[in-house]
Write a protein that holds these residues in place. Structure first.
Motif: not given
Length: 213
Positions: A153, A184, A188
């Motif tokens: 994360e 995520g 990106y």
């Protein structure tokens, strides 16, 4: 030409660490509980767990560092130093550069430094203890290669922190991209608007190799 990665003292440390890491297969951490706790506490609970890159992933890292010849290499997530050894061997063979690695577990910092010294590579690596978002804050650029292999994360936040110091053409390698928590990050670096050309590489658990514009 001598390839440090193949020297007996380096191979013996890697073989020992990979053998020890096989015990991870018999241990299933309580991830649902651990992911909800403070990252430092999580690191301390898992201080004996290796969670290494694969050997083929290590060979890939070695090749990337040898070919790109970065003056500064940054690693997020030292653990016991397996991936660090591959990076350090490449830097040593380039005869230029330095590896800055960061690790939250104090026990792993001590072990990694010992392993690097045993392999004769301690002089090309600095292992920074603590949270990467703090320990890497003052590291000067330009940074030529980054390995992201810490808590998933935080891979994107760490990358975003490092971006202003990335050299043009810098390589960013992320491990374990098969994990859902990397979604995520992948979104990106795969979005051209964010300044990368990115491709997945088929080693164990998957690696994403992204080139910065």
């Amino acid at each position: 030409m001598t390839i440090t990665l193949h020297e007996p003292r380096v191979r013996s440390v890697l073989d020992r660490l990979f053998a020890a890491a096989e015990s991870d297969d018999d241990f299933e951490p309580p991830w649902d509980d651990l992911l909800s706790v403070d990252p430092q506490e999580r690191s301390d609970v898992l201080a004996g767990v290796y969670m290494p890159i694969s050997a083929r992933g290590g060979d890939l890292l070695y090749g990337l560092v040898r070919s790109s010849r970065p003056r500064t290499v940054v690693e997020f997530g030292t653990s016991f130093g397996i991936s660090t050894l591959y990076l350090a061997a490449a830097v040593a063979d380039n005869r230029a550069g330095h590896v800055y690695s960061t690790e939250m577990s104090a026990a792993k910092v001590t072990a990694a430094r010992r392993n690097l010294d045993e392999a004769g590579l301690g002089d090309v690596v600095t292992v920074l203890p603590g949270d990467a978002r703090q320990t890497l804050a003052d590291l000067p650029g330009p940074i030529g290669l980054v390995l992201l292999d810490g808590w998933k994360e935080f891979c994107l936040p760490v990358l975003r922190d490092l971006e202003p110091r990335l050299a043009p053409g810098a390589l960013v390698v992320a491990d374990d991209i098969d994990q859902e928590s990397m979604a995520g990050y992948l979104a990106y670096v795969r979005d051209p608007a964010n300044g990368y050309v990115s491709v997945a590489f088929p080693v164990e658990d998957g690696m994403e190799i992204s080139c910065r514009e």
